[in-house]
Design a protein around this motif. Structure first.
Motif, PDB file in Angstrom:
ATOM      1  N   GLU A   1     -80.034 -95.711 -60.267  1.00 17.82           N
ATOM      2  CA  GLU A   1     -79.185 -94.760 -60.985  1.00 17.82           C
ATOM      3  C   GLU A   1     -77.711 -95.163 -61.032  1.00 17.82           C
ATOM      4  OE1 GLU A   1     -81.135 -93.471 -58.274  1.00 17.82           O
ATOM      5  OE2 GLU A   1     -82.801 -93.248 -59.672  1.00 17.82           O
ATOM      6  N   ASN A   2     -77.263 -95.844 -59.986  1.00 16.00           N
ATOM      7  CA  ASN A   2     -75.826 -96.109 -59.863  1.00 16.00           C
ATOM      8  C   ASN A   2     -75.541 -97.547 -59.483  1.00 16.00           C
ATOM      9  OD1 ASN A   2     -74.490 -93.342 -60.084  1.00 16.00           O
ATOM     10  ND2 ASN A   2     -76.066 -92.960 -58.528  1.00 16.00           N
ATOM     11  N   ILE A   3     -74.341 -97.993 -59.855  1.00 19.33           N
ATOM     12  CA  ILE A   3     -73.824 -99.263 -59.358  1.00 19.33           C
ATOM     13  C   ILE A   3     -72.479 -98.964 -58.713  1.00 19.33           C
ATOM     14  CG2 ILE A   3     -72.786 -99.874 -61.622  1.00 19.33           C
ATOM     15  CD1 ILE A   3     -73.450-102.849 -60.887  1.00 19.33           C
ATOM     16  N   ALA A   4     -72.288 -99.517 -57.512  1.00 19.51           N
ATOM     17  CA  ALA A   4     -71.039 -99.286 -56.786  1.00 19.51           C
ATOM     18  C   ALA A   4     -70.277-100.597 -56.663  1.00 19.51           C
ATOM     19  CB  ALA A   4     -71.324 -98.715 -55.402  1.00 19.51           C
TER      20      ALA A   4
ATOM     21  N   VAL B   1     -70.500 -96.083 -60.638  1.00 17.35           N
ATOM     22  CA  VAL B   1     -70.756 -95.860 -62.060  1.00 17.35           C
ATOM     23  C   VAL B   1     -72.244 -95.585 -62.268  1.00 17.35           C
ATOM     24  CG1 VAL B   1     -70.561 -96.830 -64.382  1.00 17.35           C
ATOM     25  CG2 VAL B   1     -68.877 -97.463 -62.624  1.00 17.35           C
ATOM     26  N   ASN B   2     -72.547 -94.466 -62.913  1.00 17.22           N
ATOM     27  CA  ASN B   2     -73.932 -94.186 -63.281  1.00 17.22           C
ATOM     28  C   ASN B   2     -74.362 -95.141 -64.391  1.00 17.22           C
ATOM     29  OD1 ASN B   2     -75.918 -92.731 -65.249  1.00 17.22           O
ATOM     30  ND2 ASN B   2     -76.229 -91.805 -63.237  1.00 17.22           N
ATOM     31  N   THR B   3     -75.634 -95.609 -64.305  1.00 18.57           N
ATOM     32  CA  THR B   3     -76.104 -96.628 -65.250  1.00 18.57           C
ATOM     33  C   THR B   3     -77.211 -96.104 -66.170  1.00 18.57           C
ATOM     34  OG1 THR B   3     -77.651 -97.414 -63.562  1.00 18.57           O
ATOM     35  CG2 THR B   3     -75.538 -98.564 -63.724  1.00 18.57           C
ATOM     36  N   GLU B   4     -77.377 -94.786 -66.230  1.00 15.64           N
ATOM     37  CA  GLU B   4     -78.502 -94.215 -66.974  1.00 15.64           C
ATOM     38  C   GLU B   4     -78.138 -93.777 -68.391  1.00 15.64           C
ATOM     39  OE1 GLU B   4     -81.128 -92.045 -63.645  1.00 15.64           O
ATOM     40  OE2 GLU B   4     -79.044 -91.368 -63.741  1.00 15.64           O
ATOM     41  N   GLY B   5     -77.021 -94.238 -68.891  1.00 18.35           N
ATOM     42  CA  GLY B   5     -76.659 -93.914 -70.265  1.00 18.35           C
ATOM     43  C   GLY B   5     -76.130 -92.509 -70.451  1.00 18.35           C
TER      44      GLY B   5
ATOM     45  N   GLY C   1     -60.120 -94.713 -65.329  1.00 21.79           N
ATOM     46  CA  GLY C   1     -60.757 -94.092 -66.485  1.00 21.79           C
ATOM     47  C   GLY C   1     -62.116 -93.513 -66.123  1.00 21.79           C
ATOM     48  N   ASP C   2     -62.807 -93.012 -67.138  1.00 22.28           N
ATOM     49  CA  ASP C   2     -64.126 -92.409 -66.965  1.00 22.28           C
ATOM     50  C   ASP C   2     -65.165 -93.456 -67.363  1.00 22.28           C
ATOM     51  OD1 ASP C   2     -66.007 -90.254 -66.583  1.00 22.28           O
ATOM     52  OD2 ASP C   2     -66.214 -90.239 -68.758  1.00 22.28           O
TER      53      ASP C   2
ATOM     54  N   VAL D   1     -73.940-102.625 -69.476  1.00 21.56           N
ATOM     55  CA  VAL D   1     -72.714-102.390 -70.243  1.00 21.56           C
ATOM     56  C   VAL D   1     -72.031-101.143 -69.688  1.00 21.56           C
ATOM     57  CG1 VAL D   1     -71.715-102.004 -72.522  1.00 21.56           C
ATOM     58  CG2 VAL D   1     -73.816-103.380 -72.285  1.00 21.56           C
ATOM     59  N   ILE D   2     -70.823-101.310 -69.214  1.00 26.36           N
ATOM     60  CA  ILE D   2     -70.049-100.170 -68.700  1.00 26.36           C
ATOM     61  C   ILE D   2     -68.887 -99.922 -69.645  1.00 26.36           C
ATOM     62  CG2 ILE D   2     -68.574 -99.331 -66.827  1.00 26.36           C
ATOM     63  CD1 ILE D   2     -70.300-100.910 -64.881  1.00 26.36           C
ATOM     64  N   GLU D   3     -68.801 -98.677 -70.108  1.00 23.31           N
ATOM     65  CA  GLU D   3     -67.697 -98.320 -70.997  1.00 23.31           C
ATOM     66  C   GLU D   3     -66.795 -97.322 -70.274  1.00 23.31           C
ATOM     67  OE1 GLU D   3     -68.271 -97.327 -75.429  1.00 23.31           O
ATOM     68  OE2 GLU D   3     -67.612 -95.446 -74.511  1.00 23.31           O
ATOM     69  N   ALA D   4     -65.502 -97.620 -70.301  1.00 23.63           N
ATOM     70  CA  ALA D   4     -64.537 -96.730 -69.648  1.00 23.63           C
ATOM     71  C   ALA D   4     -63.524 -96.223 -70.671  1.00 23.63           C
ATOM     72  CB  ALA D   4     -63.822 -97.459 -68.514  1.00 23.63           C
ATOM     73  N   VAL D   5     -63.267 -94.915 -70.607  1.00 23.48           N
ATOM     74  CA  VAL D   5     -62.266 -94.277 -71.477  1.00 23.48           C
ATOM     75  C   VAL D   5     -61.473 -93.281 -70.618  1.00 23.48           C
ATOM     76  CG1 VAL D   5     -63.642 -94.480 -73.609  1.00 23.48           C
ATOM     77  CG2 VAL D   5     -63.920 -92.478 -72.141  1.00 23.48           C
TER      78      VAL D   5
END
Lengths: 144, 361
Positions: B120-123, B135-139, B152-153, B164-168
Motif C-alpha cells: 500500500e505504501n512506500i516510505a 506515499v500511498n501507491t494505490e492510485g 507537497g501532497d 509514478v508519484i505525483e506531488a502537488v
C-alpha cells in the motif's frame, strides 16, 4: 573565538549540507570557498571539538610569530560521515596539542577545512573530505 | 493486543529489506529486482544517489550513480528568473540552513536514503536531517483541503512496473538543489521509479511549473544499492541553532515574494541584452567587483574598456569560479550578450579562465 567561528560559518553557510559523501564533481563545487591549491599546517591547542551536524568544528589556539596567541577555526564534514570513517566525539579532546593540515579559506579569514590531524600521541586521523584528491598538498608550511 | 499485532504486522512488512541489509549478505547487483506479494517491484534498500546540487549538471560517478542534467540556461519565466537572480543564501538566508524540510528533489542529498515498501505504501527515509515521506501507491486522489507543504501532497500509482508519484500543493518555498534553482506553489512534480535489477533504480523527475519555467524541466538519475550502509540519525539544529542565534548563519524568516528582480534591475535583466547574438570577447581583466550585489568586471578588449555583468557571487563560487581566480592583468574570455542601450556593456553567459569554462547564467 566566537568571532572567528562566526566568520567561517558566515562563509560556509551556503555549502552546509553539501559536504558529506558528495561525489567528486559536486564536492569540488561545494568546497569552492577553500583553497584547493595549497595546504597549511596549524600546530596548537584544541580549545573545542564540536561534534554536531551538519558539520563538526575544531577550534584551535596557536602561537603566532609575534608571540601572541591566535585563534583558528577548522571545519569538518558531517558527524555521520566522520563516524563512518571511524571518528567519535572523543577522537579529539579539548586541551590536546594537535597538528592539523587544512585547506585554508580563500578569503584569508583564520579558518579552513580539515584534511588530516596528528594527535598528541602521534596517531594520524584522516578527515573524510569528499574528493580529497582535489586538494593539493603542498610542503608543510606552519601557520605562524 | 490488537494494537500490538498491528504494529508487529507493520514492522514485518517493512523490515524484510532492512534485514537483508544489516545481514550484509553478498548481493548480486544484476539479479532480478525483488517483488512485493502483490507482484509489483519492491524498491526497498539503502540507495546511493548522485547528489546533484545543480540540476543543469550531467555527472557520471565511479560508484555507478549518474545524472542527466537539464541544458543551461533554464527556460525561466520573468518571475522564475527573478527568483534565480535574487537567490543569495549567504546574504538572505536559506530555508535549509534554518533546518526546514528540504522538499522532494533537494532532499536527494549525498547522505544515504532508505526505501521501505509494502503493498500500500512506500516510505522514503532520508538520513539528511532525519526527514521522511510516506506515499500511498494505490492510485488514490490528492487530498482535498490539506494545507500546502514543503514536500507537497504526494500520491503514487503503478504504470506497469514503474511507480509514478505525483506531488502537488507545494508551499513554493523549496529549491530544487543547493545552488538555488526555484520552484513555485503552482508546480506539479512527477517522479518515476523503475528497478530494472537488484542493484539499480532509474529515477526520472519532471517539474511542470508554468509560474517558474516556460516548459517542464527534469533530470534522469541512476541510484545504486548500497547493502552495507545503514542510516544514522542526523540532527541539523544541534549545530545550526547557535549559529543562527549568534547570526553567523542568516536565518530564513519566511518567503520573500520576488515578483521583481532586486539584483538585476530592468536595465540589467537578460531581456535588456541582445540574446540573439552571443559574442566571444577576449581581453585583459582590468577590474572586478566580485562580491557586489550585482557583480561585474571591466574587460579591456582591443584597447577598449567594456563593462561585463557577472552572476551573483554564491552562484559563481558554487560553479567553481572564485574571486582569487580573477586577477587584474590576466587574459579572460567570455561569451556575452551586448546591452541594447549601452554599447560598451555586456552580460556574461559563460567565462573561460585557463582551461575551465564556467556557466554564469
Amino acid at each position: 573565538m566566537q568571532r572567528g567561528r562566526g566568520l567561517l560559518r558566515r562563509i560556509v553557510v551556503g555549502i552546509v549540507f553539501l559536504a558529506v559523501g558528495a561525489t567528486a564533481v559536486i564536492a569540488h563545487h561545494s568546497f569552492a570557498v577553500f583553497d584547493h591549491s595549497q595546504t597549511v599546517t596549524v600546530t596548537g591547542t584544541v580549545t573545542r571539538f564540536q561534534w554536531t551536524n551538519p558539520h563538526g568544528f575544531l577550534e584551535m589556539d596557536y602561537r603566532a610569530a609575534d608571540g601572541s596567541t591566535k585563534h583558528f577555526t577548522i571545519e569538518l564534514t558531517s558527524i555521520n560521515m566522520l563516524s563512518r570513517a571511524g571518528w567519535t566525539s572523543r577522537s579529539v579532546k579539548a586541551g590536546e596539542m594537535v597538528k592539523a593540515m587544512v585547506a585554508p579559506l580563500l578569503s584569508g579569514e583564520p579558518g579552513g577545512l580539515l584534511l588530516e590531524v596528528t594527535l598528541g600521541d602521534g596517531r594520524k586521523l584522516v578527515s573524510p573530505v569528499p574528493a580529497a584528491n582535489t586538494f593539493t598538498r603542498t610542503p608543510e608550511k606552519e601557520l605562524r | 493486543m490488537k494494537t500490538f499485532l498491528l504494529a508487529m504486522g507493520f514492522f514485518v512488512a517493512f523490515s524484510t529489506g532492512a534485514f537483508a541489509q544489516s545481514a550484509r549478505a553478498k548481493v548480486d547487483m544484476n539479479a532480478p529486482a525483488p517483488r512485493l506479494s502483490n507482484g509489483k517491484p519492491d524498491f526497498s534498500g539503502v540507495w546511493a544517489r548522485p547528489g546533484v546540487q545543480d540540476l543543469t549538471r550531467t555527472v557520471k560517478n565511479n560508484n555507478g550513480t549518474s545524472n542527466v542534467g537539464e541544458p543551461n540556461p533554464l527556460p525561466f519565466t520573468p518571475w522564475g528568473q527573478a527568483q534565480w537572480d535574487n537567490y543569495n543564501a549567504t546574504k538572505n538566508g536559506d530555508y535549509a540552513g534554518s533546518c526546514m524540510p528540504f522538499g522532494w528533489i533537494r532532499s536527494f542529498t549525498p547522505h544515504p536514503m532508505q526505501i521501505l515498501q509494502n503493498n500500500e505504501n512506500i516510505a522514503f527515509l532520508f538520513e539528511q536531517s532525519t526527514m521522511f515521506q510516506v506515499v500511498n501507491t494505490e492510485g488514490l486522489p490528492h487530498r482535498k483541503d490539506w494545507p500546502p507543504t514543503w514536500f507537497g501532497d504526494s500520491r503514487g500509482r503503478w504504470d506497469g512496473d514503474a511507480l509514478v508519484i505525483e506531488a502537488v500543493n507545494f508551499n513554493g518555498w523549496t529549491k530544487l538543489g543547493t545552488i538555488g534553482h526555484p520552484m513555485s506553489d503552482q508546480a506539479k512534480l512527477t517522479m518515476t521509479f523503475r528497478r530494472p535489477d537488484m542493484g539499480h533504480i532509474q529515477f526520472k523527475w519532471v517539474l511542470d511549473d508554468p509560474k517558474t519555467y516556460t516548459r517542464p524541466i527534469g533530470n534522469e538519475r541512476v541510484f545504486v544499492l548500497t547493502p552495507d550502509v545503514e542510516l544514522m540519525e542526523y540532527s541539523c539544529m544541534e549545530g545550526n541553532l547557535s549559529a543562527l542565534i549568534e547570526g553567523s548563519i542568516t536565518p530564513w524568516l519566511g518567503p520573500k515574494e520576488a515578483d521583481t528582480n532586486l539584483v538585476y534591475d530592468e536595465q540589467h535583466q537578460w531581456s535588456a541584452y541582445d540574446l540573439a547574438n552571443a559574442q566571444k570577447l577576449s581581453g585583459i581583466l582590468r577590474q572586478v567587483a566580485f562580491n557586489d550585489t550585482m557583480p561585474r568586471m571591466t574587460l579591456e578588449v582591443d584597447g577598449k574598456p567594456l563593462v561585463v555583468i557577472l552572476a551573483p557571487a554564491p552562484r559563481m563560487e558554487f560553479r567553481d569560479l572564485t574571486e582569487d581566480m580573477l586577477k587584474p592583468g590576466m587574459t579572460l574570455t567570455v561569451m556575452a550578450h551586448r546591452s541594447k542601450s549601452r554599447p560598451t556593456e555586456y552580460r556574461a553567459q559563460s567565462m573561460t579562465v585557463g582551461r575551465q569554462t564556467i556557466d554564469l547564467r
